[in-house]
Design a protein around this motif. Structure first.
Motif, PDB file in Angstrom:
ATOM      1  N   ALA A  82      14.139   1.040  23.687  1.00 25.33           N
ATOM      2  CA  ALA A  82      12.812   0.682  23.188  1.00 25.33           C
ATOM      3  C   ALA A  82      12.477   1.477  21.940  1.00 25.33           C
ATOM      4  O   ALA A  82      11.323   1.840  21.711  1.00 25.33           O
ATOM      5  N   ARG A  83      13.497   1.798  21.147  1.00 23.63           N
ATOM      6  CA  ARG A  83      13.245   2.499  19.886  1.00 23.63           C
ATOM      7  C   ARG A  83      14.245   1.983  18.851  1.00 23.63           C
ATOM      8  O   ARG A  83      15.441   2.002  19.069  1.00 23.63           O
ATOM      9  N   THR A  84      13.698   1.550  17.743  1.00 22.69           N
ATOM     10  CA  THR A  84      14.552   0.894  16.754  1.00 22.69           C
ATOM     11  C   THR A  84      15.079   1.827  15.673  1.00 22.69           C
ATOM     12  O   THR A  84      15.924   1.433  14.890  1.00 22.69           O
ATOM     13  N   ARG A  85      14.519   3.002  15.620  1.00 20.62           N
ATOM     14  CA  ARG A  85      14.849   3.908  14.533  1.00 20.62           C
ATOM     15  C   ARG A  85      14.583   3.274  13.179  1.00 20.62           C
ATOM     16  O   ARG A  85      15.409   3.405  12.250  1.00 20.62           O
ATOM     17  N   SER A  86      13.488   2.574  13.082  1.00 18.06           N
ATOM     18  CA  SER A  86      13.053   2.188  11.742  1.00 18.06           C
ATOM     19  C   SER A  86      11.533   2.188  11.687  1.00 18.06           C
ATOM     20  O   SER A  86      10.852   1.957  12.694  1.00 18.06           O
ATOM     21  N   LEU A  87      11.018   2.489  10.528  1.00 19.86           N
ATOM     22  CA  LEU A  87       9.583   2.622  10.333  1.00 19.86           C
ATOM     23  C   LEU A  87       9.118   1.617   9.300  1.00 19.86           C
ATOM     24  O   LEU A  87       9.895   1.194   8.443  1.00 19.86           O
ATOM     25  N   ALA A  88       7.868   1.245   9.401  1.00 21.51           N
ATOM     26  CA  ALA A  88       7.331   0.249   8.475  1.00 21.51           C
ATOM     27  C   ALA A  88       6.489   0.900   7.394  1.00 21.51           C
ATOM     28  O   ALA A  88       5.779   1.876   7.635  1.00 21.51           O
ATOM     29  N   LEU A  89       6.625   0.353   6.204  1.00 20.51           N
ATOM     30  CA  LEU A  89       5.697   0.699   5.137  1.00 20.51           C
ATOM     31  C   LEU A  89       5.177  -0.610   4.582  1.00 20.51           C
ATOM     32  O   LEU A  89       5.940  -1.413   4.047  1.00 20.51           O
ATOM     33  N   VAL A  90       3.891  -0.829   4.753  1.00 18.65           N
ATOM     34  CA  VAL A  90       3.297  -2.062   4.255  1.00 18.65           C
ATOM     35  C   VAL A  90       2.526  -1.742   2.986  1.00 18.65           C
ATOM     36  O   VAL A  90       1.615  -0.927   3.000  1.00 18.65           O
ATOM     37  N   VAL A  91       2.940  -2.352   1.923  1.00 21.93           N
ATOM     38  CA  VAL A  91       2.300  -2.112   0.642  1.00 21.93           C
ATOM     39  C   VAL A  91       1.374  -3.269   0.332  1.00 21.93           C
ATOM     40  O   VAL A  91       1.789  -4.417   0.351  1.00 21.93           O
ATOM     41  N   ARG A  92       0.134  -2.908   0.089  1.00 26.07           N
ATOM     42  CA  ARG A  92      -0.830  -3.949  -0.229  1.00 26.07           C
ATOM     43  C   ARG A  92      -0.867  -4.103  -1.729  1.00 26.07           C
ATOM     44  O   ARG A  92      -1.116  -3.156  -2.453  1.00 26.07           O
ATOM     45  N   ARG A  93      -0.575  -5.267  -2.166  1.00 27.54           N
ATOM     46  CA  ARG A  93      -0.440  -5.529  -3.593  1.00 27.54           C
ATOM     47  C   ARG A  93      -1.465  -6.577  -3.963  1.00 27.54           C
ATOM     48  O   ARG A  93      -1.231  -7.769  -3.815  1.00 27.54           O
ATOM     49  N   PRO A  94      -2.601  -6.111  -4.452  1.00 23.65           N
ATOM     50  CA  PRO A  94      -3.673  -7.058  -4.744  1.00 23.65           C
ATOM     51  C   PRO A  94      -3.318  -7.865  -5.979  1.00 23.65           C
ATOM     52  O   PRO A  94      -2.285  -7.641  -6.599  1.00 23.65           O
ATOM     53  N   THR A  95      -4.178  -8.773  -6.316  1.00 23.77           N
ATOM     54  CA  THR A  95      -4.064  -9.617  -7.513  1.00 23.77           C
ATOM     55  C   THR A  95      -3.189  -9.000  -8.587  1.00 23.77           C
ATOM     56  O   THR A  95      -2.135  -9.512  -8.912  1.00 23.77           O
ATOM     57  N   ASP A  96      -3.654  -7.878  -9.097  1.00 21.90           N
ATOM     58  CA  ASP A  96      -2.976  -7.268 -10.214  1.00 21.90           C
ATOM     59  C   ASP A  96      -2.164  -6.067  -9.742  1.00 21.90           C
ATOM     60  O   ASP A  96      -2.540  -5.357  -8.836  1.00 21.90           O
ATOM     61  N   VAL A  97      -1.045  -5.864 -10.385  1.00 18.40           N
ATOM     62  CA  VAL A  97      -0.098  -4.863  -9.928  1.00 18.40           C
ATOM     63  C   VAL A  97      -0.474  -3.453 -10.322  1.00 18.40           C
ATOM     64  O   VAL A  97      -0.122  -2.490  -9.662  1.00 18.40           O
ATOM     65  N   LEU A  98      -1.198  -3.351 -11.375  1.00 15.01           N
ATOM     66  CA  LEU A  98      -1.402  -2.091 -12.076  1.00 15.01           C
ATOM     67  C   LEU A  98      -1.589  -0.874 -11.181  1.00 15.01           C
ATOM     68  O   LEU A  98      -2.424  -0.860 -10.301  1.00 15.01           O
ATOM     69  N   GLY A  99      -0.819   0.135 -11.492  1.00 15.94           N
ATOM     70  CA  GLY A  99      -1.088   1.409 -10.869  1.00 15.94           C
ATOM     71  C   GLY A  99      -0.377   1.620  -9.566  1.00 15.94           C
ATOM     72  O   GLY A  99       0.029   2.726  -9.234  1.00 15.94           O
ATOM     73  N   SER A 100      -0.205   0.554  -8.825  1.00 20.08           N
ATOM     74  CA  SER A 100       0.386   0.775  -7.521  1.00 20.08           C
ATOM     75  C   SER A 100       1.887   1.036  -7.618  1.00 20.08           C
ATOM     76  O   SER A 100       2.438   1.858  -6.913  1.00 20.08           O
ATOM     77  N   ASP A 101       2.534   0.344  -8.505  1.00 13.74           N
ATOM     78  CA  ASP A 101       3.983   0.376  -8.516  1.00 13.74           C
ATOM     79  C   ASP A 101       4.647   1.746  -8.566  1.00 13.74           C
ATOM     80  O   ASP A 101       5.294   2.137  -7.610  1.00 13.74           O
ATOM     81  N   PRO A 102       4.494   2.456  -9.673  1.00 15.33           N
ATOM     82  CA  PRO A 102       5.219   3.714  -9.759  1.00 15.33           C
ATOM     83  C   PRO A 102       4.768   4.665  -8.660  1.00 15.33           C
ATOM     84  O   PRO A 102       5.567   5.416  -8.113  1.00 15.33           O
ATOM     85  N   HIS A 103       3.510   4.570  -8.323  1.00 12.52           N
ATOM     86  CA  HIS A 103       2.985   5.395  -7.253  1.00 12.52           C
ATOM     87  C   HIS A 103       3.783   5.165  -5.970  1.00 12.52           C
ATOM     88  O   HIS A 103       4.227   6.102  -5.311  1.00 12.52           O
ATOM     89  N   PHE A 104       3.984   3.902  -5.641  1.00 11.27           N
ATOM     90  CA  PHE A 104       4.699   3.595  -4.409  1.00 11.27           C
ATOM     91  C   PHE A 104       6.170   3.959  -4.501  1.00 11.27           C
ATOM     92  O   PHE A 104       6.784   4.344  -3.504  1.00 11.27           O
ATOM     93  N   SER A 105       6.717   3.850  -5.680  1.00  9.85           N
ATOM     94  CA  SER A 105       8.109   4.250  -5.845  1.00  9.85           C
ATOM     95  C   SER A 105       8.277   5.710  -5.454  1.00  9.85           C
ATOM     96  O   SER A 105       9.191   6.085  -4.731  1.00  9.85           O
TER      97      SER A 105
END
Lengths: 347, 347
Positions: free
Chosen positions: A67-90
């Motif tokens: 009952a353990r997959t050894r994987s974790l989720a990261l959900v990135v919310r990417r609104p209309t415009d991309v600005l700012g989120s990208d490099p931050h998330f990288s």
DNA sequence: CTCACGAGGTACATCGATTAACCAATCGTT
DNA sequence: AACGATTGGTTAATCGATGTACCTCGTGAG
């Protein structure tokens, strides 16, 4: 290398390893998990056989059993415009992966566009048992995710001001406002009196924290903000806000932006208006993206060590998942990095 | 919402759904997979019961049984320096995820630093049966990965010039050189005669393609490159190459960079040297990152539609994995986007 | 009336790994 | 010598979903 001769796609199973080593499948499992009691000799014989056959325990089978997959989720919310989120998330992902990889964990990345979609995704990930936990980013006021994840029984950490009393532990640098305070102090020392702030989306928690730090720092010097303009982190709004500020009768001599990407847009906008950044108007960013130091002038910004925070969050989450990890909180606080986009107040 | 009353973390199983609907577990499975023969009435009763209990089939269990995990791997190689890769990969991931999400597939993201590590990772992913396939980026000359993945029996697609005869199908825009040719033509039309190229790492395949396109385009005009300087995509090398070019006795009037990030570094470097971009020296990038249009002057660059290529690659890979997807090759070719960083050759 | 047939489901083995329970030697002890 | 303890394993049940083979009705044809 007799491995090459195998028919491709046919993965060996634990049975074949057991047969090759002349033991039971249980022994093989024990050898790999350091459980049970096996002589050093057989353990080695088993591991050798596994290596020879190129066997690793099947992740789905192990996941089903444990009952353990050894994987974790990261959900990135990417609104209309991309600005700012990208490099931050990288940066964030880099930090997280650095902790996951050596422990054999995987990162399941998902992009969503909105609230409902994000929540629905967590429901599905939990129901399908696809991940052991999740990293939540961009803490919002009135954030329903912690409660949701708690209900789903899915371990999680939220990036933001530290607070381990909450439903879901929060990981982040302490004194979140410190960087902005330092930035304002820096500007005041340079003689600036008309300082504006271009903030992020109001519903994000860090927007409030940074804005408050900005206003407090000015107030302590007996000043009031020239203006505080909210944006949605889009280029359009960043440019628009900057233009509005620069068009003002007595325009601000310094502008602080809630992230580097907007600051870059701001610099471009100011230059387009014929102003020299640092001389005519000072600009401060937030995040310390590599990009900032490529520009001319190099961007003065606040470093918040996204990568290290991501690593700390990952460790915390792994620990919540029962992994033996010491969950060291990220040390330090946001710090101003003075470069070239700020200068003495004009006039 | 009696779901809320459930003890958290206790996921329902197919058995409970079967019990709730008054059928066997086999029936539940059939209802969810549209197989077998079930009356419309029972099918609906089963789906209702599942919805009520919030049940979805366990991914690990299904993966074990079907030998298919419904997740794909993307391994990002992140060398010493970050420059250039980040926003590019963000776009790519966006494109990929757009195809995976609606089909219930997940994207397993890994970062590695080198060759051995990357190959070892594929071995492990395959051996553990963690993914059904992989997207390979940055095709290199003498690339061992296609052969490796073939040996592992792991479906894969490689991003690069289209070529479906290869061991591993390649997905990308046709006429990869067209963008650079167009850029050179643009510069020549502006009167430039001393044009330099700052390329990426020699081992990357697109480096050779773009460089050849650059040299061919100049040759057709009866010219030779002012210089072609290789880099490793790092900021240091990008800045160094630019400085070397600008220091030359008769310096080039235009510089073409192999990606936008380096072009941004180049612009900064030129400005630092007291030159006005577009007037004193023209700059062309490659990738068409959002960033390029934030700057002043806005970056003239080549658009290669990373996002759409990523989507096409994902579709191709899904199809290889047995998913019913029409594998439409990405249409169009790289195109020059003329903005403000290029201008008439000086005096 | 009987039998074949199809519709609608069910029983059970199976995927590969893990683990609790158990067993066969061997050893030390009195 | 007999017995408990220890060492070094093995056996068999189990995780949850899936698919094959099979079973049981009701119906229509002969």
């Amino acid at each position: 290398m007799n491995v090459t001769s195998e028919r491709p796609g046919r993965r060996p199973t634990i049975k074949e390893v057991a047969a090759a080593a002349g033991v039971s499948t249980a022994a093989v499992s024990q050898a790999f998990n350091n459980k049970g009691r096996l002589s050093e000799a057989t353990r080695r014989r088993i591991l050798d056989a596994a290596l020879e056959l190129g066997w690793s325990p099947s992740a789905p089978a192990a996941a089903l059993r444990n009952a353990r997959t050894r994987s974790l989720a990261l959900v990135v919310r990417r609104p209309t415009d991309v600005l700012g989120s990208d490099p931050h998330f990288s940066e964030l992902i880099t930090g997280i992966e650095g902790e996951l990889a050596p422990r054999g964990y995987g990162l399941l990345l998902h992009l969503v566009s909105g609230d409902r979609e994000e929540n629905g995704l967590y429901e599905r990930l939990a129901a399908e048992g696809r991940v052991d936990g999740a990293v939540l980013t961009d803490a919002r006021d009135d954030d329903g995710r912690p409660a949701l994840l708690a209900r789903l029984g899915l371990p999680a950490v939220l990036l933001g001001s530290p607070d381990d009393t909450a439903v879901v532990p929060r990981v982040g640098l302490r004194e979140q406002g410190a960087g902005i305070s330092e930035a304002v102090a820096h500007l005041l020392a340079l003689g600036h009196r008309r300082v504006a702030y271009v903030s992020g989306p109001p519903e994000l928690q860090h927007t409030r924290v940074r804005r408050a730090a900005f206003e407090d720092a000015l107030r302590e010097a007996g000043l009031r903000p020239f203006a505080v303009l909210p944006t949605d982190f889009s280029e359009r709004r960043a440019v628009g806000a900057t233009e509005a500020l620069l068009d003002a009768a007595e325009r601000p001599t310094a502008i602080v932006y809630a992230n580097d990407s907007m600051a870059v847009c701001g610099i471009g906008t100011a230059q387009r208006a014929g102003l020299a950044v640092a001389r005519d108007v000072s600009v401060v960013g937030y995040d310390n993206l590599p990009l900032g130091s490529w520009l001319h002038p190099r961007l003065t910004t606040v470093d918040q060590q996204v990568q290290r925070v991501g690593a700390a969050a990952a460790r915390m989450l792994l620990s919540l998942c029962g992994e033996p990890v010491e969950e060291s909180a990220p040390t330090g606080r946001p710090r101003l990095v003075v470069r070239e986009s700020t200068g003495p107040a004009p006039g």
